[in-house]
Design a protein around this motif. Structure first.
Motif: not given
Lengths: 578, 365, 367
Positions: B3, B6-7, B285-286, B361-362, B364
């Protein structure tokens, strides 16, 4: 600037003059204005298309542009008329707005037909048809805007001035026994709450004792002076949309405040208590109209605070101030104290620099800071001093109502008591009314007269401190009180510990919002109506004690202690939600 | 995730349309024009000039020129027919529907005024050298910048950190053209004459890069041809790396320092993890989250190339093409390069956003 | 019965077998731009196996720095640990261990829980992976065994469906659950000492009750010792056996929790307790400690509490008081009120305190 309370002198009660408040244009009118602006966009689009078509036919860009001038002027004209005439709120404005809009649309249409049919002979029939269709869409697009204006015609016809007299609010079973028999005035609102009366508290069956709290006289009636509540909140809701998806459409709603009704009496400290995310801060801000409510009513001293025109809101803003939680984030670090405190005075029209500085210094003195501090910056102060500055900022405007949003939560214990003492003294000396928001039950117990317990956007229980702390009638209140860590080792007791965490306010549980964590429901064998039926707020006798629980009568010393005894050693962290 | 992509792609369409308009407007606003090249030439008659203008469609109104270039208008149509493609549908639709082949929307960037070749051919031919040069430089400088930045952050205020800081400021302050010329001076001029001063291949032994003959030569002498290119790469790559490492290593260092100060790094240490695990697993990593976004934004460089560096070292890439086209008033090529560059930037932004979502992962979508 | 002697090594009723932690004259300074901050200044205390000790104080009192010094988690520089400082843990001086030896202690023998569970967990790894990592580091087990330990620990701290939760990232859990994860992580290697630094400050009151209950239960079950650092006297009263009160980097009072909270013997502690709003004080003013915590750069020369102390006299401005033993041998207070000759002053202070605790007008006559 009326009633200039400078130093510790009590402010005389303002005479009950009710100036009429002009309302901001209602939603349909504001929407209509936006729609007219969008219309201009459409005309510009036509302009581009027409430019291409005309240019192709006539092979002269200048000529084509010249033909577009009336269209652009027409579009600009509609917006100009809309923006200038509509907010004047004169009765003729509606006619002018709708009429001019219609006329301009039709004129554009006519001109276009003329251009296509008469002037631009080089265009073939197809192009002519094409252009006419394009132009015809204009008036069609203007229709919703005109309809919106017509929908708001009441507003144009003088109903824009809305005011509720104080005695209209909750007039029937009126809050205050001292007011005498209920007035005949038609109750504009379903009367919600009743303040403490001087009648003995008719304790519902099975009074419980949480902790060893000293019994106090049930009567706490006190003179609430002027008529009616200072603040009346009726079925207030504040929802925040959650956007998502490809088109950023609304995919959910956070029900931050969801139907809250209460009164705050003059001179009273009404506290809101609840865990983070229960909506207490949002409620405080919505009451002050710092964020517009989704629905519901807020009536402050007889003035309905809905869509009030900014100019008319200003004098009311002066009377309603807020103290924020974070003494570090809420003061602009690049402003000297004189500006931080004086800003509000300036916006209230106190332009005289000297008078303003005087007032700033006075308010600094009231909160126990030195007058010389005005030229300093926030970083030069400690947390407690900053919170005093925050209080001084609120006080500079001589308000009579203050929303104190977690004013001591960020402070150390020893500083916390200094600020609480300050707030207490100010209330006494300046006759203030507080809406005190906190999650700290000890502070609330010490500081307030009446308390409203919030859970997931709703008030689950309202009562005086004595009622609530000695005889809580909602299972959530019981658990909340039981959870306070007690600093006195002699008062250690078995706690009643709730399961799980607060559910998301975006997906509140059905029925009673507390049922997922409710210990009482569990003890009663999970009755059905907790899940299917939302409990109404009901009054317990005529004590002013209100509670929203189907099974409040089941709360007793026995049930509580049994539930506490059964509190598992390690409490499940989450109610299984999935 | 789908989504979100696409947006973002849908959002990119109006942006790119706007870009074409802006690019067109900028070139219009620039003095001169395709005919400026011979405007002062007394031997060119007015009739010749007119026929040139007519041949390139410069006599048309500007919106029409734009429409034709974009592929909205059909140059051979008449009346309303200009909007309609050969297949009877609006011209701007894709070729299989409308039958139209002209204009950017149908992959046709026009022809170079200078050479008469299709613009797309010129761009594709220049893209490979740029990709080789920029790709080598980009990989090198990102790797070095991360190593430098991370090491400097872990050993904050050490001699190494201070040295890296000095190097970064010197590198940052050094103009590309000056460094390039100094390098040529040092390694292929009066000093050490060990590296070629410019070009991509040794023209005395191989045909010009990109020509069909070159690929025949490349096929039969692959190792030699590769070595030749590598030798020519050294100086321009050094130039690019030195100049670009500075900013990136500072960025990595700052990001790593911030990460090292976080509570979860303290937790990791309180868990008794070895310093290496704490630094390179938990902190790095961060710290790399923002760095990845930054790298994503640097990707268009692979295509756009480095104009100054390519010009100094006569590298036959996009940068040099741009400069040459500007000099020759070759508007179609300029338009093409600018447009493709814009598309690359938009795509790189999208890529960076997606990458961020994958590694954090935070996020979305 | 345990929070012990100021001068360590002195006779204590316990054999060394009982003693888990013995901090002696700990000094931690920070070298910052404006000078040197003596964050911890001569702190000594002891802790026996299986006991709980509370450290209470306001922000800047040095209570967190004490814990971080014991854990050796401070960056040196800017921090500096004073030469005479010792922290004997299970027979070893933690401050003298090499970094690699200390690493084996951290997470294994001493574990720590921090205030803010969201920022204390790494956002880019699943919570299970973060616990497993510690298990693998210290217990040297294979990944699968570590994982089953993770699930076991998550179940122990009351997280439902631990298999699923272990695969989630910190941001997918609620505040209370994150703190449970932190506790599970801290307990995963069965530490002898658990240090909880404001473990419930960031949590809501009902969740705080859950977490405190969990800590108590688990501590009883595993028998590990616990140091609870907090500013909340209520939390202290609920969870610990002994308590030390810190002010401006020094221990100002220590004793059993009941003694300290019910009969404080140092004016600062008295003030802290008096300033807690309670129902008895309703309708009246709280008795607040005047003034603010002194700046660490301008500490008062003698008693650090003297400028705010309602009972101070000349001696307090001349000499720094020792952490002297009060009437009860297990109680210590840093105050001149306890030297010989100040008995009448002490009497006055104590009775004033009792009165302050009772004071408060009747509910009905407020306003």
């Amino acid at each position: 600037m009326t009633s200039g309370a400078t130093t510790g002198v009590p402010v005389p009660a303002e005479p009950a003059v009710r100036r009429r408040l002009r309302r901001r244009p209602p939603e349909p009118v504001r929407r209509a204005l936006g729609q007219y602006v969008a219309l201009v966009g459409y005309y510009l689009l036509i302009a581009v298309v027409l430019l291409l078509v005309t240019v192709l036919g006539v092979k002269g860009a200048a000529d084509a542009s010249a033909r577009l001038v009336p269209f652009l002027l027409a579009a600009a004209g509609v917006v100009f008329v809309g923006r200038r005439v509509i907010p004047t709120r004169q009765r003729w404005a509606l006619a002018v707005a709708v009429g001019s809009s219609l006329a301009v649309q039709l004129a554009c249409y006519y001109i276009l037909v003329q251009v296509v049919g008469g002037g631009a002979t080089e265009l073939d029939g197809n192009s002519a048809f094409f252009s006419v269709v394009l132009a015809a869409v204009g008036p069609i697009l203007a229709l919703p805007a005109m309809l919106n204006l017509l929908r708001a015609r009441r507003w144009f016809n003088g109903e824009r001035e809305r005011q509720i007299r104080a005695d209209e609010i909750g007039a029937r079973p009126i809050a205050d026994p001292l007011m005498g028999p209920a007035r005949a005035a038609t109750a504009a609102l379903p009367a919600p709450t009743a303040a403490p009366t001087d009648r003995p508290v008719a304790a519902p069956s099975g009074t419980i004792e949480i902790g060893a709290i000293v019994p106090l006289p049930a009567s706490a009636a006190r003179d609430r002076s002027a008529a009616g509540p200072l603040l009346a909140v009726r079925d207030l809701r504040k929802h925040f949309p959650i956007h998502g998806g490809v088109l950023r459409r609304q995919i959910g709603t956070v029900y931050a405040v969801d139907g809250v009704t209460f009164d705050v009496m003059r001179g009273e400290t009404f506290s809101l208590v609840g865990e983070s995310g229960c909506g207490k801060t949002t409620l405080g801000r919505t009451v002050l109209q710092l964020t517009p409510p989704t629905s519901g009513r807020v009536v402050f001293d007889g003035y309905e605070l809905e869509d009030v025109e900014p100019n008319d809101m200003r004098p009311l803003r002066r009377r309603m101030q807020i103290i924020f939680q974070d003494p570090f984030g809420s003061l602009n670090p690049r402003m000297p104290i004189s500006d931080i405190i004086g800003e509000g005075l300036l916006s209230q029209g106190l332009t005289d620099r000297q008078a303003r500085d005087k007032k700033v210094e006075d308010s600094l003195e009231i909160v126990g800071l030195r007058r010389e501090y005005t030229r300093r910056y926030p970083h030069e102060f400690s947390g407690g001093q900053r919170q005093r500055i925050g209080v001084a900022r609120a006080l500079a405007l001589s308000p009579d109502f203050i929303v104190a949003d977690e004013p001591v939560s960020a402070l150390d214990v020893s500083i916390q008591s200094q600020v609480l003492n300050l707030l207490y003294d100010l209330k006494r000396d300046l006759n203030l009314t507080y809406l005190f928001i906190s999650h700290n039950l000890s502070v609330i117990q010490y500081f307030s007269d009446r308390v409203g317990v919030m859970y997931l956007g709703k008030l689950v229980e309202i009562g005086t401190v004595e009622q609530l702390y000695r005889n809580p009638r909602h299972p959530y209140t019981v658990a909340l009180l039981s959870a306070i860590p007690e600093a006195d080792p002699r008062r250690r007791r078995k706690r009643l510990i709730l399961k799980g965490d607060l559910p998301s306010p975006a997906a509140p549980p059905a029925g009673c919002r507390f049922h997922t964590r409710c210990w009482l429901r569990e003890r009663l064998g999970n009755p059905e109506n907790c899940v299917t039926q939302e409990p109404e707020v009901r009054s317990l006798g005529d004590t002013g004690h209100q509670v929203a629980c189907h099974w409040t009568e089941e709360i007793s010393q026995t049930t509580v202690s049994e539930a506490a005894a059964e509190s598992p050693a390690i409490v499940a962290a989450a109610v299984e939600d999935e | 995730m789908m989504k979100f992509v696409t947006r973002r792609v849908l959002q990119a369409i109006p942006v790119l349309l706007g870009v074409t308009v802006v690019v067109y407007a900028i070139l219009l606003a620039a003095p001169g024009g395709p005919e400026a090249k011979f405007a002062q030439n007394p031997r060119i008659t007015q009739a010749q000039k007119d026929s040139f203008r007519k041949a390139w469609g410069l006599d048309q109104p500007i919106p029409i020129q734009y429409g034709r270039w974009m592929g909205i208008l059909n140059p051979s149509g008449e009346g309303l027919g200009v909007l309609i493609g050969p297949a009877g549908l609006p011209n701007f639709l894709p070729t299989p529907l409308s039958g139209a082949t002209n204009g950017v929307l149908h992959g046709d960037f026009g022809y170079s005024i200078d050479s008469g070749e299709p613009v797309s051919n010129r761009i594709i031919r220049a893209a490979l050298p740029t990709f080789i040069l920029a790709g080598t430089a980009l990989v090198l400088w990102i790797v070095v910048a991360i190593v430098l930045g991370v090491y400097a952050a872990i050993h904050r205020y050490s001699l190494f950190d201070q040295g890296a800081t000095v190097f970064a400021y010197v590198g940052y302050a050094m103009p590309t053209f000056w460094l390039g010329i100094m390098l040529i001076f040092a390694f292929s001029g009066p000093g050490l004459n060990i590296l070629p001063a410019g070009g991509m291949t040794e023209t005395r032994i191989s045909p010009p890069f990109g020509s069909p003959e070159y690929w025949v030569y490349f096929g039969s002498n692959t190792p030699q041809a590769l070595g030749d290119i590598a030798k020519h790469l050294v100086l321009p790559v050094i130039t690019l790396v030195v100049v670009n490492i500075a900013g990136d290593s500072r960025f990595v260092r700052a990001s790593m320092l911030e990460s090292l100060g976080q509570d979860y790094v303290r937790t990791a240490r309180a868990k008794g993890l070895p310093a290496r695990t704490v630094n390179f697993k938990h902190a790095l990593r961060n710290a790399l989250l923002p760095v990845v976004t930054n790298i994503g934004l640097e990707i268009p460089f692979l295509f756009t190339g480095a104009i100054v560096t390519e010009t100094i070292f006569s590298w036959p890439g996009i940068g040099k093409l741009t400069i040459d086209a500007t000099r020759d008033f070759d508007y179609p090529i300029l338009m093409g390069v600018l447009l493709v560059t814009s598309v690359m930037v938009v795509l790189a932004n999208l890529l960076a956003d997606i990458l961020y979502g994958v590694i954090d992962p935070r996020i979305k979508y | 019965m345990t929070a012990a002697a100021a001068t360590t090594g002195a006779s204590t009723p316990h054999s060394d077998g009982d003693r888990l932690l013995d901090v002696r004259n700990m000094q931690t300074r920070f070298h910052v731009m404006d000078g040197v901050v003596p964050a911890v200044d001569g702190v000594s205390f002891t802790l026996d196996r299986g006991r709980t000790l509370g450290i209470v104080g306001e922000s800047g009192s040095g209570k967190s720095v004490t814990a971080l010094t014991i854990m050796r988690l401070l960056d040196i520089p800017p921090a500096e640990i004073g030469a005479g400082s010792e922290a004997w843990f299970d027979g070893r001086d933690l401050l003298a261990l090499s970094e690699s030896e200390m690493r084996k202690v951290r997470g294994k023998d001493i574990a720590m829980i921090f205030q803010e569970p969201l920022t204390s967990l790494n956002p880019v790894f699943t919570v299970g992976a973060q616990i497993a990592e510690q298990v693998q580091t210290h217990l040297h087990v294979r990944a699968r065994e570590a994982w089953s330990r993770v699930v076991e620990m998550l179940r122990l701290v009351g997280i439902p469906s631990p298999e699923r939760r272990a695969k989630q990232y910190p941001h997918e859990l609620s505040g209370g659950m994150r703190q449970r994860v932190m506790i599970a992580m801290a307990l995963s290697c069965e530490p002898k000492l658990l240090i909880a630094d404001e473990p419930t400050t960031a949590l809501d009151v009902t969740v705080q009750a859950q977490i405190l209950e969990l800590l108590k239960t688990i501590q009883q079950r595993t028998g590990s010792a616990l140091i609870m650092i907090t500013h909340d006297l209520g939390v202290i009263a609920e969870t610990v056996d002994d308590v030390i009160v810190m002010y401006a980097g020094q221990v100002v009072e220590q004793g059993s929790v009941a003694d300290v909270l019910l009969e404080p013997r140092m004016p600062y502690t008295m003030g802290l307790i008096e300033s807690i709003p309670t129902v008895e004080k309703r309708g009246g003013r709280l008795s607040a400690i005047s003034g603010v915590v002194p700046s660490p750069f301008h500490l008062p020369p003698a008693c650090r509490f003297e400028p705010r102390c309602p009972y101070a006299w000349d001696t307090c401005r001349d000499r720094m008081p020792d952490l002297s033993v009060t009437r009860d041998a297990e109680r210590h207070a840093r105050c001149h009120l306890h030297v010989a000759g100040a008995a009448s002053r002490l009497e006055a202070a104590v009775s004033q305190h009792r009165q302050n605790m009772r004071v408060g007008r009747q509910l009905t006559d407020s306003v």
